[in-house]
Design a protein around this motif. Structure first.
Motif, PDB file in Angstrom:
ATOM      1  N   GLN A   1       3.930  -7.811   3.108  1.00 41.79           N
ATOM      2  CA  GLN A   1       4.123  -6.494   3.676  1.00 41.79           C
ATOM      3  C   GLN A   1       2.757  -5.932   4.020  1.00 41.79           C
TER       4      GLN A   1
ATOM      5  N   ASP B   1       4.905  -0.955   5.342  1.00 39.62           N
ATOM      6  CA  ASP B   1       5.883  -1.459   4.382  1.00 39.62           C
ATOM      7  C   ASP B   1       5.375  -1.379   2.952  1.00 39.62           C
ATOM      8  N   ASP B   2       4.067  -1.388   2.794  1.00 36.01           N
ATOM      9  CA  ASP B   2       3.502  -1.472   1.452  1.00 36.01           C
ATOM     10  C   ASP B   2       2.928  -0.138   0.974  1.00 36.01           C
TER      11      ASP B   2
END
Ligand code: ZN
Length: 130
Positions: free
Chosen positions: A115, A119-120
């Motif tokens: 990710q 996303d992270d």
């Protein structure tokens, strides 16, 4: 001054003009990447061609100009150039005459990123009084 905290390490590398190569993985206790700051003196080349077994590399050029040799092809690079190389790519670098070539190299296992930023990372409900 180098500092360590629960969730961070710092390391002072010095000015690019004063260093030749600084490897940062151990100094920063990095666990997912190797990083280095590099300065090739004007007109000089890395004296070997190399590849990697598992790691891809990203070269970020921040000062000077030069030639990035990859698989027999010479790419002109300079401030602002970014080059990613897959592990088997045969690579080396030469600085142009008249100006040192400074760059950052980041290497990480190819295909390991699961990710990235959106996303992270996530926004915390905290504020900072600067
Ligand atoms: Zn390498």
């Amino acid at each position: 001054m180098n500092m360590n905290g629960t969730n961070y390490q710092t390391f002072e590398c010095g000015a690019f003009g004063d260093l030749s190569r600084v490897m940062l993985k151990d100094n920063l206790a990095a666990t997912g990447m190797e990083l280095s700051l590099n300065r090739l003196p004007a007109g000089q080349a890395i004296p070997f061609v190399h590849a990697h077994k598992q790691n891809e590399e990203v070269y970020l050029f921040i000062r000077g100009t030069g030639t990035f040799w990859i698989d027999g092809q010479g790419l002109q690079v300079g401030e602002g150039s970014a080059v990613r190389v897959s592990p088997p790519g045969a690579r080396t670098i030469k600085a142009s005459d008249g100006e040192d070539l400074c760059y950052i190299c980041i290497q990480a296992q190819a295909g390991s990123l699961r990710q990235a930023t959106r996303d992270d990372g996530f926004i915390l409900d905290r504020t900072v009084d600067w």
